[in-house]
Design a protein around this motif. Structure first.
Motif, PDB file in Angstrom:
ATOM      1  N   TRP A 214       0.874  -1.171   0.000  1.00 21.99           N
ATOM      2  CA  TRP A 214       0.000   0.000   0.000  1.00 21.99           C
ATOM      3  C   TRP A 214       0.901   1.207   0.000  1.00 21.99           C
ATOM      4  O   TRP A 214       1.924   1.164   0.690  1.00 21.99           O
ATOM      5  N   PRO A 215       0.634   2.285  -0.731  1.00 24.93           N
ATOM      6  CA  PRO A 215      -0.552   2.547  -1.544  1.00 24.93           C
ATOM      7  C   PRO A 215      -0.613   1.661  -2.798  1.00 24.93           C
ATOM      8  O   PRO A 215       0.411   1.366  -3.391  1.00 24.93           O
ATOM      9  N   HIS A 217      -2.722   0.710  -6.532  1.00 25.26           N
ATOM     10  CA  HIS A 217      -3.473   1.361  -7.614  1.00 25.26           C
ATOM     11  C   HIS A 217      -3.961   0.348  -8.641  1.00 25.26           C
ATOM     12  O   HIS A 217      -3.913   0.595  -9.835  1.00 25.26           O
ATOM     13  N   THR A 591      -2.265   6.948   4.120  1.00 24.92           N
ATOM     14  CA  THR A 591      -3.677   7.299   4.209  1.00 24.92           C
ATOM     15  C   THR A 591      -4.481   6.252   3.428  1.00 24.92           C
ATOM     16  O   THR A 591      -3.943   5.584   2.552  1.00 24.92           O
ATOM     17  N   VAL A 593      -7.092   6.004   1.237  1.00 22.08           N
ATOM     18  CA  VAL A 593      -7.759   6.025  -0.068  1.00 22.08           C
ATOM     19  C   VAL A 593      -6.737   6.417  -1.139  1.00 22.08           C
ATOM     20  O   VAL A 593      -6.152   7.497  -1.080  1.00 22.08           O
ATOM     21  N   SER A 594      -6.495   5.537  -2.093  1.00 17.34           N
ATOM     22  CA  SER A 594      -5.611   5.887  -3.210  1.00 17.34           C
ATOM     23  C   SER A 594      -6.466   6.368  -4.380  1.00 17.34           C
ATOM     24  O   SER A 594      -7.663   6.080  -4.435  1.00 17.34           O
ATOM     25  N   THR A 595      -5.861   7.122  -5.275  1.00 15.04           N
ATOM     26  CA  THR A 595      -6.662   7.732  -6.345  1.00 15.04           C
ATOM     27  C   THR A 595      -6.029   7.545  -7.721  1.00 15.04           C
ATOM     28  O   THR A 595      -4.869   7.177  -7.848  1.00 15.04           O
ATOM     29  N   GLY A 598      -2.703   8.835  -8.503  1.00 18.70           N
ATOM     30  CA  GLY A 598      -1.600   7.958  -8.137  1.00 18.70           C
ATOM     31  C   GLY A 598      -1.292   6.947  -9.239  1.00 18.70           C
ATOM     32  O   GLY A 598      -0.135   6.566  -9.431  1.00 18.70           O
TER      33      GLY A 598
END
Lengths: 713, 713
Positions: A214-215, A217, A591, A593-595, A598
């Motif tokens: 993590w993070p 995608h 954090t 929530v990945s977006t 990213g």
């Protein structure tokens, strides 16, 4: 009909009823009533999630091979992970039409592609059968006899119950080791089809580099569909079949879930070992995991090299590479976790306290005094024999042709026995599946890679003194300089990579097969007694450990009544928590929530960080539809939450407080791989693909709006 | 006395007075009055920080070789970075007493070790001399003549002013390229001694792995002391010398600074290139930085290999490896940043807008129309000749013996000229320092490594067609198979690595040296005209670019009057900001205070992650004294803040709002290396060692309580 409320509600009371469940725990579905659901932020009652005899949320989920899936339409549409459908996508791919690379969209039912070898399992009922199973055990039995007797009894119960419940499949699962057994009634649907898969560059974005990280995608989702015969019964693939109508459809929540929102998961977590002793942890840490990491890393590397030169070879290796790499990295994470958290020492300390407690009372001393020592002696034996046993087992796994030879000869030997006496894969009810899997594996065979694996395993075995004492190996292993040549000659001469030959062999008797001129099959047959004794040895250990662990549980409960959560065993469990980040290291915060931003940041154009043009175009056009995170202003890609999961939870629905689908679980963090050994709020985090990314990729990027419509959006 | 208030206050008005400084900016010390200090959280007035003619905060800081230092006691105790004192610690080390490994504590003044080759510079005054400098430039001059004339004029002013200010040193610095020049009056203290250095495992914990990274766990600090003659004047090392008494002592704040606290830095940032054009950025991105990364990474690797086998070789290479590795990683970060932020495109766009503005008016068109094209043509030329020029320059840097040969011959040639006509390092006032540095470099020479470097550079030059046209190289480069042998034979035969030989050579004339039998010195002398013409070429380009950039600044100001912050030029600057984390990637947050717990987490016992037993013992004993972070409950190790820094800010004091010392600046984040090209709040972060870690390591772990007492604690 078998399914009754009263049977289900008494499940697991032997242990679970005495526990107050902590946030840790893959809670057996029968125990939901004991959970403080409202306090944890859930807006559903236990009965809305699971209500035996009535339709509830659990009726909307299923098992898809080793994964979990959710029915998201009344026409049997299933959402699960991309990696769960990977085999189906791979098998349907050709070098002309590479569905892994291109992705797949069926615009109509008839466009859907059969996912051969896929089954969907639906749980229809449950009862506790501990007493029935354990009734066959006597004090006079050896440990091997004990295991064999229990196995046979389980099979009898399964076959007997199946006769009473036509069309259903029955499985008896060990719940607490050596103590409790549960009987599960299942429907198995056999006509499963691929409906939608994003390109692997979305579905496995980040590949092995990001796996367990993590993070994240990765758009790790796919859609499949279950079909039945026109009368609604389970049936093999046929053009006449119709979509399956699930009893319950899971509602999709297109708004997703954000930081600190309550979530819960239902799924079939495979196996945890939290109830095991320090001596087991030490065996894992010092013997098994390091060996697995070495063996798998080597094989992955060899397959990667072979695949780099030829895409068709890469496709053949894809599924096996992926699966080995997954275990290799998980094992590395577990090794790191075992050492970092120093689980062995922690557990030794806890066991020393338990031992003091046992010693402090004469009757306890008599009953439990030798328990931990007896358990440790089994793992001591495994530690001593570990290098030989692990490498012998890997010998017939790394070399695929040897593996085919073993399955063939094993099947032929076992088939000669009474059905109930056979090893499970060769019982009449399982034989077809076993043969089908064998053929699929044979189809992926690539002889140059197999010669490398064979030579590499000879190399490794030659460093283990005891290996040379095994007759058929002694001559093979005596000259290192010949390994490569011998391997090439064996692989060059064998026909085990030929489906027709495999089929012919399967028709023969053991005596007929013994006359084979195939040198590799001949080697396997010579090695067969060794492998049979390895299998018996494992059974003997299980037989020995079963009652010891059963008694250990008693002792632990006497010492500290509220500690236990039953280890995962691939049966239906629930776990709840919150969307939440964590700190993997000093001065670092991840954090939850990945977006999409990213995804673009990570995109290099080089595997595994390629982003399809269609995704890039929609990103640049800011064509996000309604699938935007309210604060981040981006399409969320994946979410992180502190629920308790393990392998088998792949594809598990991530529900919001109302029981609506907000994500599809697909992984844990690297730190959380140690989860299987010990759970901890500070590092146990699971990863799901965000429903908003699922819907954006499916509906906007690849314009499969008919699927969104089918899901009621 | 030279120092006057009125001169200082008019500094930089040409440009700076028209700017409102953004948070970006290494603000010239003369411009503090224009900063909204109170609004930014500072409790000091501009005059408390800098008050010409009076004593203010800036009088407590100094330059320590290329770094910044702070006087933290009235007896000349200086705090700076460990890496700033590294050369001194290295030179004082022997294989018997390795101060790098063991650290160093002087318990009394007499225990202190001379730091040969270290100087401490104190700023005594400033005036603008742009007019005086530029008065010698005429329109008829060629570009080379222009540079030479300006250089000569600067030297004249320097020497003249020095005569008027006995004991002070004068330096004229270019402020805005081609436009403004400032004259600085300095005291140089020459007797500097090492007082305290933690072991390298603390002072460089994380080594090259963590260099340019956050979170950071490096105790990058050391204490030195400046001495003067008994009468307070600057003097070479002598036992009779006495501690220097600074005009102002910096007060240490043992409570440190925490997240979102206001901080500011004073220091001597070396060089930024934010005012340069897109064509320059493109040259850096496509030509210079990739070449530097390749050349340095190779040399570091070779030195590492040589050092791995022999600790005494490793010590010889330590300083050079460290310095190359630092630049290599910074260059990689800058390359990444240039591409990621796409600075070339952004700047091209801004320049296109400027060009439209210029074109829209006839008089502007005439004055500025060709400006950007003319500047670009210089970089086009550098791009075309880049591979040859860069590799030729590196030839005589990578091969240390060639570098010694160049310095010797260059010194001898230049010495024959009038003092003012010489290259700066060979002027009478600088010659001693140059020779001293040469001898120190020669002492670190290791011939086997040098043979590898020479061969490797021949290999590289042989791939550049134009290199073969250089007469002395043509025969050397014509057969690749001979490079290694030729290199070994040249290095084996040369005496350039012998201090005595170097000293003898320095006594000769150019004509005498030309008769040398030393084959490598002979080669260098043959190459000398090539290097001379490279130097002239650089001067010619500087001469060409100087007025072009001066005019470009005019055009930019006409277009957009508030954009400019003067590029760093190693003169005293201030920058302010807050202790603040940042997000290096999607779903990742780095928090701004690292702790001792993180040191322990990173410790593997393998370099560069070794933690001394003394530190580990105090950690395990939780013996933190008062140096605990109020929220984290740990000793803070390093802090992160969003001020604007660059190389030369190493050792800069990090002040709290009251101007008390809360940290010692030592690095930037990897993302912030691009800072030199363009500043941005989202990624520009600097790193300092937390004063609490300094005090804990010094006073508690190594029990140098006398130093804490000396600092008034």
């Amino acid at each position: 009909m078998f399914r009754t409320a009263n049977v289900l509600s008494i499940a697991f009371c032997l242990v679970a009823c005495r526990c107050a469940f902590a946030d840790e725990g893959m809670v057996p579905i029968s125990e939901l009533g004991r959970l403080p659901l409202a306090e944890k932020g859930l807006q559903l009652t236990a009965k809305e999630i699971f209500n035996p005899g009535q339709i509830s949320l659990v009726d909307g989920i299923c098992r898809v091979n080793g994964c979990t899936g959710s029915f998201v339409s009344s026409n049997g549409l299933i959402i699960t992970n991309h990696h769960c459908a990977f085999d189906a996508i791979q098998k349907a791919s050709t070098s002309q039409n590479d569905l892994l690379t291109n992705g797949f969209i069926a615009n109509t039912f008839t466009d859907e592609v059969p996912a051969s070898n896929f089954t969907v399992r639906i749980t229809e009922g449950y009862k506790d059968v501990s007493e029935q199973v354990l009734s066959v055990v006597t004090d006079k039995m050896t440990f091997l006899e004990r295991t064999q007797a229990i196995d046979k009894r389980r099979k009898e119960i399964e076959l007997g119950t199946e006769k009473e419940n036509k069309g259903l499949r029955v499985e008896v699962a060990e719940m607490f080791a050596g103590k409790t057994y549960g009987l599960f009634l299942y429907t198995y649907l056999k006509d499963i089809r691929l409906v939608f898969a994003p390109p692997v560059s979305v579905g496995a974005f980040g590949g092995e580099v990001d796996n367990w990280e993590w993070p994240r995608h990765t758009g790790d989702f796919s859609f499949m569909r279950a079909y039945t015969a026109p009368d609604g019964t389970s049936a093999e693939y046929s053009l006449d079949n119709v979509p399956y109508h699930p009893k319950r459809v899971i509602r999709v929540a297109p708004q997703g879930a954000n930081e600190e929102d309550a979530v819960f998961l239902l799924g079939y977590p495979g196996r945890t070992v939290r109830q095991k002793t320090a001596s087991f942890m030490k065996y894992e840490q010092d013997v098994r995991l390091p060996a697995i990491v070495e063996l798998y890393a080597w094989q992955i590397n060899e397959m990667d090299k072979a695949g780099a030169a030829d895409r068709s070879v890469a496709i053949k290796h894809a599924s096996r590479t992926k699966s080995l790499a997954n275990v290799e990295k998980r094992s590395r994470g577990q090794l790191l976790g075992l050492r970092r958290v120093d689980i062995v020492a922690t557990r030794e300390k806890a066991e020393a306290e338990l031992q003091s407690f046992i010693r402090s009372d004469a009757s306890r001393r008599e009953k439990y005094g030798a328990l931990l020592k007896d358990i440790a002696s089994v793992y001591d034996d495994m530690t001593k024999l570990g290098p030989l046993e692990i490498h012998l087992k890997e010998f017939k796994s790394a070399c695929r042709a040897l593996s085919f030879g073993f399955t063939i000869y094993d099947a032929v030997v076992e088939r000669a026995k009474e059905d109930l006496e056979r090893e499970t894969p060769y019982m009449n009810r399982n034989m077809d599946l076993t043969v089908q899997q064998l053929k699929l594996d044979v189809a992926d065979w690539h002889s140059p890679t197999d010669a490398i694996m064979l030579a590499g395993m000879l190399e490794r075995l030659s460093t283990i003194p005891d290996a040379r004492d095994i007759t058929p190996l002694s001559s093979l292993l005596n000259d290192r300089s010949t390994f490569q040549k011998r391997a090439e000659s064996l692989i060059g001469a064998t026909r085990l990579g030929d489906v027709k030959f495999a089929e012919e062999c399967l028709k023969k008797t053991p005596a007929e097969l013994a006359l084979t001129s195939d040198p590799l099959l001949k080697l396997m047959i010579e090695l067969y007694p060794t492998y049979k004794s390895l299998r018996d040895k494992d059974k003997e250990r299980d037989g020995r450990l079963g009652p010891l662990y059963g008694t250990l549980m008693e002792a632990k409960q006497a010492f500290e009544p509220t500690q236990f959560v039953p280890d995962a065993n691939a049966t239906l469990r629930m776990t709840y928590g919150r969307v939440r980040g964590y700190s993997p290291a000093d001065a670092m915060q991840k954090t939850p929530v990945s977006t999409l931003k990213g995804v673009i940041e990570k995109t290099t154009g080089i595997e595994p960080f390629i982003t399809p043009k269609a995704v890039m175009d929609r990103y640049l056009a800011k064509d996000f539809g309604p699938f935007v995170h309210p604060k981040l202003g981006q399409v969320p890609v994946a979410i992180l939450y502190n629920t308790d999961t393990t392998g088998g939870n792949s594809g598990s629905p991530v529900f919001n407080a109302k029981g609506e689908l907000v994500g599809v679980n697909f992984d844990r963090t690297f730190e959380a791989t140690i989860n299987d050994f010990a759970w901890n709020e500070s590092y146990s985090r699971s990863i799901g693909v965000d429903i908003r990314y699922v819907l954006w990729i499916t509906g906007i990027v690849y314009e499969a709006k008919h699927l969104l419509k089918e899901m009621g959006l």
